[in-house]
Design an enzyme around this catalytic site. Sequence first.
Site, PDB file in Angstrom:
ATOM      1  N   GLU A   1      -4.929  -4.996  10.653  1.00 31.03           N
ATOM      2  CA  GLU A   1      -3.908  -3.955  10.825  1.00 31.03           C
ATOM      3  C   GLU A   1      -4.186  -3.185  12.118  1.00 31.03           C
ATOM      4  O   GLU A   1      -4.998  -2.245  12.118  1.00 31.03           O
ATOM      5  CB  GLU A   1      -3.951  -2.966   9.659  1.00 31.03           C
ATOM      6  CG  GLU A   1      -3.665  -3.580   8.311  1.00 31.03           C
ATOM      7  CD  GLU A   1      -3.140  -2.529   7.331  1.00 31.03           C
ATOM      8  OE1 GLU A   1      -2.043  -2.734   6.796  1.00 31.03           O
ATOM      9  OE2 GLU A   1      -3.815  -1.498   7.126  1.00 31.03           O
TER      10      GLU A   1
ATOM     11  N   SER B   1       3.885  -2.218  10.267  1.00 27.67           N
ATOM     12  CA  SER B   1       5.329  -2.272  10.500  1.00 27.67           C
ATOM     13  C   SER B   1       5.963  -3.599  10.088  1.00 27.67           C
ATOM     14  O   SER B   1       6.912  -4.076  10.723  1.00 27.67           O
ATOM     15  CB  SER B   1       5.652  -1.947  11.963  1.00 27.67           C
ATOM     16  OG  SER B   1       5.244  -0.622  12.275  1.00 27.67           O
TER      17      SER B   1
ATOM     18  N   HIS C   1      -9.403   0.984   5.159  1.00 24.11           N
ATOM     19  CA  HIS C   1      -8.138   1.208   5.870  1.00 24.11           C
ATOM     20  C   HIS C   1      -8.383   2.153   7.042  1.00 24.11           C
ATOM     21  O   HIS C   1      -9.216   3.058   6.949  1.00 24.11           O
ATOM     22  CB  HIS C   1      -7.107   1.815   4.902  1.00 24.11           C
ATOM     23  CG  HIS C   1      -5.716   1.777   5.455  1.00 24.11           C
ATOM     24  ND1 HIS C   1      -5.284   2.659   6.417  1.00 24.11           N
ATOM     25  CD2 HIS C   1      -4.669   0.946   5.214  1.00 24.11           C
ATOM     26  CE1 HIS C   1      -4.021   2.375   6.729  1.00 24.11           C
ATOM     27  NE2 HIS C   1      -3.628   1.338   6.017  1.00 24.11           N
TER      28      HIS C   1
ATOM     29  N   GLY D   1       3.054  -1.188   4.189  1.00 22.11           N
ATOM     30  CA  GLY D   1       3.068   0.224   3.833  1.00 22.11           C
ATOM     31  C   GLY D   1       4.467   0.659   3.429  1.00 22.11           C
ATOM     32  O   GLY D   1       4.920   0.428   2.302  1.00 22.11           O
ATOM     33  N   GLY D   2       5.180   1.284   4.358  1.00 21.12           N
ATOM     34  CA  GLY D   2       6.488   1.895   4.057  1.00 21.12           C
ATOM     35  C   GLY D   2       7.451   0.966   3.340  1.00 21.12           C
ATOM     36  O   GLY D   2       8.154   1.387   2.408  1.00 21.12           O
TER      37      GLY D   2
ATOM     38  N   GLY E   1       3.049   2.208  10.823  1.00 13.00           N
ATOM     39  CA  GLY E   1       4.037   3.278  10.699  1.00 13.00           C
ATOM     40  C   GLY E   1       4.771   3.608  11.991  1.00 13.00           C
ATOM     41  O   GLY E   1       5.438   4.644  12.083  1.00 13.00           O
TER      42      GLY E   1
ATOM     43  N   ASN F   1       0.864  -1.182   0.000  1.00  9.95           N
ATOM     44  CA  ASN F   1       0.000   0.000   0.000  1.00  9.95           C
ATOM     45  C   ASN F   1       0.902   1.234   0.000  1.00  9.95           C
ATOM     46  O   ASN F   1       1.522   1.537   1.016  1.00  9.95           O
ATOM     47  CB  ASN F   1      -0.889  -0.041   1.249  1.00  9.95           C
ATOM     48  CG  ASN F   1      -1.731   1.214   1.401  1.00  9.95           C
ATOM     49  OD1 ASN F   1      -1.793   2.048   0.498  1.00  9.95           O
ATOM     50  ND2 ASN F   1      -2.381   1.350   2.552  1.00  9.95           N
ATOM     51  N   TRP F   2       0.958   1.896  -1.128  1.00  8.67           N
ATOM     52  CA  TRP F   2       1.850   3.068  -1.240  1.00  8.67           C
ATOM     53  C   TRP F   2       1.255   4.320  -0.601  1.00  8.67           C
ATOM     54  O   TRP F   2       1.925   5.342  -0.515  1.00  8.67           O
ATOM     55  CB  TRP F   2       2.171   3.339  -2.719  1.00  8.67           C
ATOM     56  CG  TRP F   2       3.315   2.499  -3.215  1.00  8.67           C
ATOM     57  CD1 TRP F   2       3.789   1.331  -2.664  1.00  8.67           C
ATOM     58  CD2 TRP F   2       4.152   2.756  -4.356  1.00  8.67           C
ATOM     59  NE1 TRP F   2       4.845   0.853  -3.387  1.00  8.67           N
ATOM     60  CE2 TRP F   2       5.090   1.707  -4.435  1.00  8.67           C
ATOM     61  CE3 TRP F   2       4.171   3.758  -5.324  1.00  8.67           C
ATOM     62  CZ2 TRP F   2       6.060   1.644  -5.432  1.00  8.67           C
ATOM     63  CZ3 TRP F   2       5.132   3.687  -6.332  1.00  8.67           C
ATOM     64  CH2 TRP F   2       6.069   2.646  -6.378  1.00  8.67           C
ATOM     65  N   LYS F   3      -0.022   4.249  -0.212  1.00  6.88           N
ATOM     66  CA  LYS F   3      -0.681   5.434   0.378  1.00  6.88           C
ATOM     67  C   LYS F   3      -0.470   6.633  -0.551  1.00  6.88           C
ATOM     68  O   LYS F   3      -0.442   6.465  -1.761  1.00  6.88           O
ATOM     69  CB  LYS F   3      -0.175   5.654   1.810  1.00  6.88           C
ATOM     70  CG  LYS F   3      -0.244   4.355   2.634  1.00  6.88           C
ATOM     71  CD  LYS F   3      -0.008   4.516   4.099  1.00  6.88           C
ATOM     72  CE  LYS F   3      -0.124   3.156   4.777  1.00  6.88           C
ATOM     73  NZ  LYS F   3      -0.017   3.224   6.229  1.00  6.88           N
TER      74      LYS F   3
ATOM     75  N   GLU G   1      -6.802   4.574   8.039  1.00  3.98           N
ATOM     76  CA  GLU G   1      -6.591   5.989   7.693  1.00  3.98           C
ATOM     77  C   GLU G   1      -7.824   6.584   7.018  1.00  3.98           C
ATOM     78  O   GLU G   1      -8.021   7.802   7.053  1.00  3.98           O
ATOM     79  CB  GLU G   1      -5.331   6.110   6.812  1.00  3.98           C
ATOM     80  CG  GLU G   1      -4.075   5.875   7.634  1.00  3.98           C
ATOM     81  CD  GLU G   1      -2.885   5.348   6.868  1.00  3.98           C
ATOM     82  OE1 GLU G   1      -2.872   5.404   5.631  1.00  3.98           O
ATOM     83  OE2 GLU G   1      -1.948   4.847   7.535  1.00  3.98           O
TER      84      GLU G   1
HETATM   85  P1  13P Z   1       3.392   0.294   7.534  1.00  7.17           P
HETATM   86  O1  13P Z   1       3.844  -0.998   6.934  1.00  7.17           O
HETATM   87  O2  13P Z   1       4.104   1.501   7.006  1.00  7.17           O
HETATM   88  O3  13P Z   1       3.339   0.232   9.025  1.00  7.17           O
HETATM   89  O4  13P Z   1       1.853   0.509   7.042  1.00  7.17           O
HETATM   90  C1  13P Z   1       0.950  -0.528   7.165  1.00  7.17           C
HETATM   91  C2  13P Z   1      -0.283  -0.158   6.436  1.00  7.17           C
HETATM   92  O5  13P Z   1      -1.026   0.731   6.832  1.00  7.17           O
HETATM   93  C3  13P Z   1      -0.573  -0.888   5.184  1.00  7.17           C
HETATM   94  O6  13P Z   1      -1.886  -0.655   4.757  1.00  7.17           O
END
Ligand code: 13P
Length: 243
Positions: A158, A203, A91, A224-225, A164, A9-11, A93
């Site tokens: 999640e 993470s 998600h 994510g990251g 993050g 997920n590149w957000k 977010e």
């Molecule tokens: P991180 O891997 O950056 O913690 O993000 C997880 C995430 O929200 C994937 O949707």
Amino acid sequence: MPQKIAAGNWKMNGTRSSLSEIQAIAEAAQDIDCTAILCPPAPLIHSAAGLAGPLAIGGQNCHHAKSGAFTGDISAEQLVDCGASYVILGHSERREGYGESDTLVRDKAQEALRSGLTPIICLGESRDQRTAGQALDIVLAQLSVSVPDDAQIIIAYEPVWAIGTGLVPSVAEITEMHDALRAQLHAIYGASGQDISILYGGSVKPSNAQEIFAIPNVNGALVGGASLKAEDFLPIMRSLAES
Ligand code: 13P
């Protein structure tokens, strides 16, 4: 059997110059035995799909209506038209930042399925909810309302406090949650509940992927990251393939 799935997920990160990372991931993906999905920001989806080969492309959200006067929104059909085959829904977010409810997430999932997308439905508790001992109740309640009638879905657990932050639940905590999710998927969908992939997200890094993928009922990760760079995402895909 649930598929092994590594989803990125590149957000709201990346521009066209980042397409080289997608190309590098796609090229290596041919030799790694897992389902790999990348969900870049919407403006990159069409170009990414042109490069992706064995790598599937997904969106990060869609509207619950088929079309109409919804300025700034994207329909499931439009994602399909640009080459997407998956969509992340619910998600944290979006639940937190845009007030998305479980029922809205379910409506989006129904529309995604009608359009031919596989929804990746996200669930997770906050830090306060975990501290108060409510994590299982909260996440199972989210699951029961957020899922569509059809079992053609992917679930991503999640925990909000792990996203993050570099914090990851203990193996026992992930095991307890994923076992409970599997049992509830059986209760909702019957035998098809056994085939739904349940991803862990929050993470996930090359350094902890192997330990997480060894947990029963963890069928992959939503990353994510560490999905932004091929050098981080590919080792995670390899750990999954070897698990
Ligand atoms: P991180 O891997 O950056 O913690 O993000 C997880 C995430 O929200 C994937 O949707």
